[in-house]
Design a protein around this motif. Structure first.
Motif, PDB file in Angstrom:
ATOM      1  N   ILE A 138      -7.792   7.970 -13.322  1.00 19.47           N
ATOM      2  CA  ILE A 138      -7.264   8.374 -12.028  1.00 19.47           C
ATOM      3  C   ILE A 138      -6.001   7.379 -11.943  1.00 19.47           C
ATOM      4  O   ILE A 138      -6.171   6.051 -11.937  1.00 19.47           O
ATOM      5  CB  ILE A 138      -7.848   8.134 -10.918  1.00 19.47           C
ATOM      6  N   PRO A 139      -4.662   7.684 -11.766  1.00 17.09           N
ATOM      7  CA  PRO A 139      -3.552   6.824 -11.713  1.00 17.09           C
ATOM      8  C   PRO A 139      -3.772   5.912 -10.450  1.00 17.09           C
ATOM      9  O   PRO A 139      -4.119   6.204  -9.257  1.00 17.09           O
ATOM     10  CB  PRO A 139      -2.343   7.758 -11.557  1.00 17.09           C
ATOM     11  N   THR A 140      -3.635   4.511 -10.733  1.00 16.42           N
ATOM     12  CA  THR A 140      -3.862   3.556  -9.726  1.00 16.42           C
ATOM     13  C   THR A 140      -2.746   3.765  -8.532  1.00 16.42           C
ATOM     14  O   THR A 140      -3.016   3.291  -7.311  1.00 16.42           O
ATOM     15  CB  THR A 140      -3.498   2.153 -10.323  1.00 16.42           C
ATOM     16  N   LEU A 141      -1.634   4.444  -8.733  1.00 17.59           N
ATOM     17  CA  LEU A 141      -0.696   4.660  -7.802  1.00 17.59           C
ATOM     18  C   LEU A 141      -1.378   5.471  -6.594  1.00 17.59           C
ATOM     19  O   LEU A 141      -0.987   5.149  -5.476  1.00 17.59           O
ATOM     20  CB  LEU A 141       0.387   5.491  -8.412  1.00 17.59           C
ATOM     21  N   LEU A 142      -2.559   6.331  -7.051  1.00 12.04           N
ATOM     22  CA  LEU A 142      -2.955   7.238  -5.909  1.00 12.04           C
ATOM     23  C   LEU A 142      -3.878   6.358  -5.065  1.00 12.04           C
ATOM     24  O   LEU A 142      -4.033   6.986  -3.700  1.00 12.04           O
ATOM     25  CB  LEU A 142      -3.634   8.418  -6.740  1.00 12.04           C
ATOM     26  N   TYR A 143      -4.353   5.103  -5.533  1.00 12.79           N
ATOM     27  CA  TYR A 143      -5.054   4.364  -4.405  1.00 12.79           C
ATOM     28  C   TYR A 143      -4.753   3.135  -4.418  1.00 12.79           C
ATOM     29  O   TYR A 143      -5.359   2.471  -3.504  1.00 12.79           O
ATOM     30  CB  TYR A 143      -6.702   4.623  -4.840  1.00 12.79           C
ATOM     31  N   ASP A 144      -3.784   2.829  -5.118  1.00  6.42           N
ATOM     32  CA  ASP A 144      -3.246   1.597  -5.190  1.00  6.42           C
ATOM     33  C   ASP A 144      -3.980   0.279  -4.780  1.00  6.42           C
ATOM     34  O   ASP A 144      -3.883  -0.640  -3.682  1.00  6.42           O
ATOM     35  CB  ASP A 144      -2.116   1.544  -3.995  1.00  6.42           C
ATOM     36  N   ARG A 145      -5.163   0.287  -5.186  1.00  5.46           N
ATOM     37  CA  ARG A 145      -6.306  -0.795  -5.000  1.00  5.46           C
ATOM     38  C   ARG A 145      -5.666  -2.169  -5.370  1.00  5.46           C
ATOM     39  O   ARG A 145      -6.259  -3.288  -4.618  1.00  5.46           O
ATOM     40  CB  ARG A 145      -7.554  -0.578  -5.837  1.00  5.46           C
ATOM     41  N   GLN A 146      -4.615  -2.291  -6.087  1.00 10.98           N
ATOM     42  CA  GLN A 146      -4.135  -3.474  -6.460  1.00 10.98           C
ATOM     43  C   GLN A 146      -2.790  -3.857  -5.596  1.00 10.98           C
ATOM     44  O   GLN A 146      -2.139  -4.701  -5.880  1.00 10.98           O
ATOM     45  CB  GLN A 146      -3.763  -3.653  -8.079  1.00 10.98           C
ATOM     46  N   PHE A 147      -2.522  -2.811  -4.709  1.00 13.03           N
ATOM     47  CA  PHE A 147      -1.412  -3.048  -3.808  1.00 13.03           C
ATOM     48  C   PHE A 147      -0.112  -3.277  -4.754  1.00 13.03           C
ATOM     49  O   PHE A 147       0.684  -4.255  -4.613  1.00 13.03           O
ATOM     50  CB  PHE A 147      -1.628  -4.375  -2.726  1.00 13.03           C
ATOM     51  N   TYR A 148       0.146  -2.035  -5.360  1.00 14.57           N
ATOM     52  CA  TYR A 148       1.199  -2.172  -6.316  1.00 14.57           C
ATOM     53  C   TYR A 148       2.495  -1.527  -6.076  1.00 14.57           C
ATOM     54  O   TYR A 148       3.752  -2.079  -5.988  1.00 14.57           O
ATOM     55  CB  TYR A 148       0.673  -1.696  -7.727  1.00 14.57           C
ATOM     56  N   ALA A 149       2.402  -0.371  -5.460  1.00 20.66           N
ATOM     57  CA  ALA A 149       3.517   0.563  -4.979  1.00 20.66           C
ATOM     58  C   ALA A 149       3.995  -0.168  -3.791  1.00 20.66           C
ATOM     59  O   ALA A 149       5.402   0.249  -3.777  1.00 20.66           O
ATOM     60  CB  ALA A 149       2.853   1.888  -4.742  1.00 20.66           C
ATOM     61  N   VAL A 150       3.270  -0.446  -3.004  1.00 20.96           N
ATOM     62  CA  VAL A 150       3.965  -0.814  -1.751  1.00 20.96           C
ATOM     63  C   VAL A 150       5.166  -2.057  -1.878  1.00 20.96           C
ATOM     64  O   VAL A 150       6.129  -2.034  -1.240  1.00 20.96           O
ATOM     65  CB  VAL A 150       2.886  -1.364  -0.500  1.00 20.96           C
ATOM     66  N   PRO A 151       4.805  -2.970  -2.691  1.00 19.31           N
ATOM     67  CA  PRO A 151       5.773  -4.109  -2.891  1.00 19.31           C
ATOM     68  C   PRO A 151       7.070  -3.595  -3.501  1.00 19.31           C
ATOM     69  O   PRO A 151       8.123  -3.688  -3.273  1.00 19.31           O
ATOM     70  CB  PRO A 151       5.069  -5.174  -3.840  1.00 19.31           C
TER      71      PRO A 151
END
Length: 204
Positions: A138-151
């Motif tokens: 599952i692309p990490t973008l879909l749950y952003d557990r590492q807070f990657y897309a927001v920055p």
């Protein structure tokens, strides 16, 4: 200078892609594909949307860099895993650089600020989405557990605002990239995560 920074970002993204290949027990070809998609996929998607020749095909270095990262991970992946905290710092720098450059390039081609921000985020995280899909995750973008897309989104938004204020060139790009970099490092340091829907609990 911009190309050197670009290649550094490509290299660290490629390391992360090749490591996913190791964890998924792929052979060297699979590792190279994941490394290349992670490093170059976002920029290629951006350029295809802008209907311009992809930057990845403008220099041999853009092709050789992911392959070099693959070779390093193939032979020394335990050592690369051990220095991942350092690699993650460069990865955050690549994230900041790619979102800022992607947004500026989109604005240069006449896109609205909103669309430019979306394309800047695509540049920064698109390769990771392609990597995860190819690896069957599952692309990490879909749950952003590492807070990657927001920055990446905030860095892209900052770049768009600076562009509107007629602040172009490397100082503006650097400022937006540093913002995204700082937010990403802070997220790792303080284990920040994007919120889930109300009443939903999650686990690491």
């Amino acid at each position: 200078m911009n190309q050197v920074l670009d290649l550094v970002g490509i290299f660290v993204f490629a390391l992360s892609g090749a490591l996913v290949g190791v964890r998924r027990r792929l052979d060297v070809v699979g590792m190279a594909v994941l490394a290349s998609m992670t490093a170059l996929g976002g920029g290629i998607l951006r350029d295809l949307i802008l209907n311009v020749q992809p930057t990845a095909f403008s220099s041999v270095g853009y092709v050789l860099t992911p392959l070099a990262a693959t070779v390093i991970v193939f032979f020394w992946h335990p050592q690369v895993e051990r220095v991942m905290p350092v690699v993650n710092v460069f990865d955050a720098a690549g994230l900041g650089l790619f979102c800022a450059v992607g947004t500026e390039k989109a604005m240069d081609h006449g896109l609205s600020p909103l669309h430019a921000v979306l394309l800047g985020v695509t540049t920064a995280v698109g390769g990771g989405v392609l990597r995860d899909m190819l690896a069957g995750q599952i692309p990490t973008l879909l749950y952003d557990r590492q807070f990657y897309a927001v920055p990446a989104m905030l860095g892209s938004a900052a770049m768009a605002v600076l562009y509107i204020l007629d602040l172009h060139g490397w100082p503006a790009t650097l400022a937006a990239a540093v913002l995204a970099f700082g937010l990403r490092i802070a997220a790792v340091r303080f284990r920040l995560q994007a919120p889930l829907a109300r009443g939903v609990t999650g686990q690491e």
